[in-house]
Enzyme design. Structure first.
Site, PDB file in Angstrom:
ATOM      1  N   GLY A 131      -7.015   7.028   4.323  1.00  0.00           N
ATOM      2  CA  GLY A 131      -6.430   6.018   3.918  1.00  0.00           C
ATOM      3  C   GLY A 131      -5.611   5.452   4.825  1.00  0.00           C
ATOM      4  O   GLY A 131      -4.927   6.291   5.747  1.00  0.00           O
ATOM      5  N   LYS A 169      -7.941   0.773   0.012  1.00  0.00           N
ATOM      6  CA  LYS A 169      -7.630   1.115   1.470  1.00  0.00           C
ATOM      7  C   LYS A 169      -7.774   2.816   1.508  1.00  0.00           C
ATOM      8  O   LYS A 169      -7.093   3.396   2.385  1.00  0.00           O
ATOM      9  CB  LYS A 169      -6.157   0.901   1.761  1.00  0.00           C
ATOM     10  CG  LYS A 169      -6.137  -0.604   1.579  1.00  0.00           C
ATOM     11  CD  LYS A 169      -4.523  -1.011   1.995  1.00  0.00           C
ATOM     12  CE  LYS A 169      -4.424  -2.587   2.488  1.00  0.00           C
ATOM     13  NZ  LYS A 169      -3.156  -2.783   2.801  1.00  0.00           N
ATOM     14  N   SER A 205       4.621   1.943   1.667  1.00  0.00           N
ATOM     15  CA  SER A 205       5.938   1.683   1.074  1.00  0.00           C
ATOM     16  C   SER A 205       6.341   2.243  -0.012  1.00  0.00           C
ATOM     17  O   SER A 205       7.494   2.699  -0.082  1.00  0.00           O
ATOM     18  CB  SER A 205       5.913   0.087   0.798  1.00  0.00           C
ATOM     19  OG  SER A 205       4.956  -0.159  -0.396  1.00  0.00           O
ATOM     20  N   THR A 209       0.913  -1.255  -0.105  1.00  0.00           N
ATOM     21  CA  THR A 209       0.025   0.108   0.039  1.00  0.00           C
ATOM     22  C   THR A 209       0.899   1.306   0.222  1.00  0.00           C
ATOM     23  O   THR A 209       1.544   1.367   0.807  1.00  0.00           O
ATOM     24  CB  THR A 209      -0.972   0.112   1.048  1.00  0.00           C
ATOM     25  OG1 THR A 209      -1.757  -1.113   1.140  1.00  0.00           O
ATOM     26  CG2 THR A 209      -1.826   1.157   1.074  1.00  0.00           C
ATOM     27  N   THR A 235       4.173  -1.380  -4.553  1.00  0.00           N
ATOM     28  CA  THR A 235       3.020  -0.512  -4.882  1.00  0.00           C
ATOM     29  C   THR A 235       2.512  -0.735  -6.361  1.00  0.00           C
ATOM     30  O   THR A 235       3.240  -1.065  -7.446  1.00  0.00           O
ATOM     31  CB  THR A 235       3.619   0.898  -5.113  1.00  0.00           C
ATOM     32  OG1 THR A 235       4.231   1.299  -3.787  1.00  0.00           O
ATOM     33  CG2 THR A 235       2.203   1.903  -5.472  1.00  0.00           C
TER      34      THR A 235
END
Length: 185
Positions: free
Chosen positions: A59, A46, A135, A14, A173
């Site tokens: 988020g 998310k 990340s 995410t 990602t």
């Protein structure tokens, strides 16, 4: 074994990015969930809109169970604060100290402000109307800063393109982006 690990394998996933420009707030998130060397899911959603006040976009990144616990408590505090984003964020940590061991972060934004809530008790507001976690957060933030400063793109376009750029650099990602907005005409 540290949190964020399952069976000795680190879980990644995410990237969340908030952008506010010209009266519009955009919150974008990719949905990749990775377990070790394996992508478990690319399309997890998310980001969501909370129906508090005039609306708050949130988020989350990190452990899903921890993020849900943090989000649930934050939404309660936000309602008590009548939609005041900063007051709700501060009240979360003033009243719910037990949450300070969660492995999660939340980006929350309304039409006027944005804030990062960490599972360890920080409440951080950015200097520019850009905020990213996860990340690929550093890559998305760098791309968003360049696009924000040097293009005429809208908040939604900046958020979308910055996440796509982050996906080209960060293994964790995905290029599958969900974008929510507040203040669109």
């Amino acid at each position: 074994m540290p949190r964020g690990y399952l069976g000795g394998v680190e879980i990644h996933g995410t990237t969340i990015l908030a952008v506010r420009k010209d009266g519009v707030t955009a919150l974008a998130g990719d949905g990749q969930v990775t377990f070790g060397q394996t992508v478990l899911k690319r399309g997890a959603v998310k980001v969501r809109k909370l129906e508090v006040g005039e609306g708050v976009l949130v988020g989350f990144a990190g452990g899903v169970a921890d993020a849900m616990a943090l989000l649930e408590r934050f939404e309660e505090r936000l309602k008590e604060a009548k939609g005041n984003l900063l007051k709700g964020a501060v009240e979360l940590w003033r009243t719910d100290r037990v949450l300070r061991h969660l492995q999660a972060m939340i980006v929350a934004a309304d039409r006027e402000s944005m804030v990062l809530l960490s599972g360890s008790g920080e409440v951080i507001t950015p200097e520019e109307p850009l905020l990213a976690v996860g990340s690929g957060g550093p890559y998305a933030l760098a791309a968003a800063k360049a696009l924000y400063r040097h293009t005429g793109l809208s908040a939604k376009e900046i958020a979308t393109e910055a996440l796509r750029i982050a996906a080209e650099v960060d293994l964790y990602t995905s290029g599958q982006v969900t974008v929510l907005t507040l203040g669109e005409a």
